[in-house]
Design a protein around this motif. Structure first.
Motif, short mmCIF file in Angstrom:
data_model
loop_
_atom_site.label_atom_id
_atom_site.label_comp_id
_atom_site.label_asym_id
_atom_site.label_seq_id
_atom_site.Cartn_x
_atom_site.Cartn_y
_atom_site.Cartn_z
N GLN A 11 0.90 -1.17 -0.13
CA GLN A 11 0.07 0.02 -0.06
C GLN A 11 0.62 1.51 0.26
OE1 GLN A 11 -2.52 -0.38 3.41
NE2 GLN A 11 -4.04 -1.76 2.25
N ARG A 12 1.79 1.17 0.77
CA ARG A 12 2.77 2.35 0.93
C ARG A 12 3.68 2.85 -0.52
NH1 ARG A 12 6.41 1.43 5.94
NH2 ARG A 12 7.30 3.33 5.46
N MET A 13 3.98 1.53 -1.20
CA MET A 13 4.79 1.60 -2.29
C MET A 13 3.58 2.02 -3.49
SD MET A 13 7.10 -1.76 -2.70
CE MET A 13 8.16 -2.08 -1.52
N GLN A 14 2.47 1.74 -3.42
CA GLN A 14 1.34 2.17 -4.13
C GLN A 14 1.34 3.72 -4.31
OE1 GLN A 14 -0.19 0.70 -6.85
NE2 GLN A 14 -0.59 2.81 -7.30
N LYS A 15 1.25 3.98 -2.86
CA LYS A 15 1.24 5.73 -2.65
C LYS A 15 2.16 6.47 -3.24
CE LYS A 15 -1.71 5.40 1.45
NZ LYS A 15 -1.78 5.47 2.94
N SER A 16 3.59 5.79 -3.06
CA SER A 16 4.56 6.53 -3.75
C SER A 16 4.66 6.70 -5.45
CB SER A 16 5.76 5.52 -3.59
OG SER A 16 6.35 5.76 -2.19
N VAL A 17 4.09 5.67 -5.90
CA VAL A 17 3.77 5.86 -7.43
C VAL A 17 2.75 6.52 -7.73
CG1 VAL A 17 2.95 4.23 -9.50
CG2 VAL A 17 4.43 3.27 -7.64
N ASP A 18 1.57 6.76 -7.06
CA ASP A 18 0.53 7.68 -7.12
C ASP A 18 1.21 8.95 -7.05
OD1 ASP A 18 -1.09 5.51 -7.55
OD2 ASP A 18 -2.02 5.86 -5.57
N ALA A 19 1.89 9.34 -6.10
CA ALA A 19 2.70 10.54 -5.68
C ALA A 19 3.50 11.03 -6.93
CB ALA A 19 3.54 10.63 -4.50
N LEU A 20 4.18 10.01 -7.51
CA LEU A 20 4.91 10.18 -8.57
C LEU A 20 3.94 10.80 -9.77
CD1 LEU A 20 7.85 10.14 -10.30
CD2 LEU A 20 7.00 7.81 -10.80
N GLY A 21 2.89 10.05 -9.92
CA GLY A 21 2.02 10.57 -11.29
C GLY A 21 1.48 12.08 -10.83
N THR A 22 1.34 12.27 -9.65
CA THR A 22 0.83 13.63 -9.37
C THR A 22 1.99 14.89 -9.55
OG1 THR A 22 -0.46 12.92 -7.70
CG2 THR A 22 0.07 15.15 -7.66
N ALA A 23 3.49 14.25 -9.10
CA ALA A 23 4.54 15.03 -9.63
C ALA A 23 4.91 15.40 -11.04
CB ALA A 23 5.75 14.58 -8.87
N PHE A 24 4.48 14.13 -12.00
CA PHE A 24 4.63 14.32 -13.34
C PHE A 24 3.56 15.23 -13.74
CE2 PHE A 24 7.09 10.16 -14.14
CZ PHE A 24 7.92 10.73 -13.86
N ASN A 25 2.33 15.21 -13.41
CA ASN A 25 1.40 16.05 -13.73
C ASN A 25 1.64 17.61 -13.80
OD1 ASN A 25 -0.46 14.04 -14.81
ND2 ASN A 25 -1.60 14.07 -12.85
N LYS A 26 2.62 18.07 -13.03
CA LYS A 26 3.11 19.42 -12.61
C LYS A 26 4.09 19.65 -13.66
CE LYS A 26 1.49 19.50 -7.91
NZ LYS A 26 1.71 19.57 -6.54
N ILE A 27 4.54 18.78 -14.12
CA ILE A 27 5.78 19.15 -15.25
C ILE A 27 5.01 19.31 -16.66
CG2 ILE A 27 7.63 18.32 -16.36
CD1 ILE A 27 8.42 16.36 -13.81
N ARG A 28 4.77 20.37 -17.17
CA ARG A 28 4.34 20.47 -18.17
C ARG A 28 4.81 20.11 -19.73
NH1 ARG A 28 5.33 25.16 -21.53
NH2 ARG A 28 6.91 26.39 -20.90
N THR A 29 4.02 19.57 -20.41
CA THR A 29 4.31 19.19 -21.84
C THR A 29 3.88 20.40 -22.67
OG1 THR A 29 2.25 17.94 -21.99
CG2 THR A 29 4.31 16.64 -21.21
N GLY A 30 3.97 20.21 -23.86
CA GLY A 30 3.64 21.28 -24.89
C GLY A 30 2.14 21.49 -25.01
#
Length: 185
Positions: A11-30
């Protein structure tokens, strides 16, 4: 007991992956995407309030976000918040609607965003490894207390490592997808 440790670690590892997804959403693409503005807060009656709680953020076209505040007096506050953010965006106002054009990414900014994405992915990997270390420590404690046998300890270590490998692979896949997305022109 070992199952509880493995379940908690997963469960904690899944939360880490989810947090990564959130962080990636903040990195803008074109492309324009409302989640780019997720971290933005606006001063609303003296309190810092998330942008999505004081305005509608929509995609107008592939490279433009449209922000419609619920109260007209928020327009300058929202503009100020976007300008102060480190996103490199320049909003334009047309009455009550704020338009945020997404500038095309240069090769240099793409590489900078890829570096940022790799950094976020490495942080997620470190987090997952720390969770593995904690879980293995809990299993070792059970072994010291003689609540489990050495065979159980060995099997638990193997299964925790398999779980860890699975989530590290998810992080690697998410990073590869984000890098591909950033390199698209």
């Amino acid at each position: 007991m070992i199952e509880d440790i493995k379940e908690d670690a997963e469960q904690r590892m899944q939360k880490s992956v989810d947090a990564l997804g959130t962080a990636f959403n903040k990195i803008r693409t074109g492309r324009a995407h409302p989640s780019i503005l997720d971290g933005l807060t606006v001063s609303y009656y003296g309190a810092d309030t998330p942008l999505n709680q004081v305005a509608n953020v929509t995609v107008e076209d592939a490279r433009t976000l449209s922000i419609k505040p619920w109260e007209k007096q928020l327009v300058p506050e929202i503009e100020k918040a976007i300008m102060k953010s480190e996103l490199g965006l320049n909003p334009t106002t047309a009455g009550e609607v704020i338009r945020v054009p997404m500038p095309a990414l240069t090769e240099e900014t793409r590489k900078g965003f890829i570096r940022q994405a790799r950094h976020e992915a490495e942080n997620a990997r470190v987090s997952i490894r720390n969770i593995r270390r904690d879980a293995l420590g809990d299993v070792k404690d059970l072994l010291k207390e003689k609540e489990i046998s050495e065979d159980d300890d060995h099997r638990a270590q193997e299964s925790i490592q398999k779980i860890t490998d699975k989530y590290i692979a998810e992080v690697d896949h998410a990073l590869a997808t984000k890098e591909k997305d950033l390199m698209e022109i």
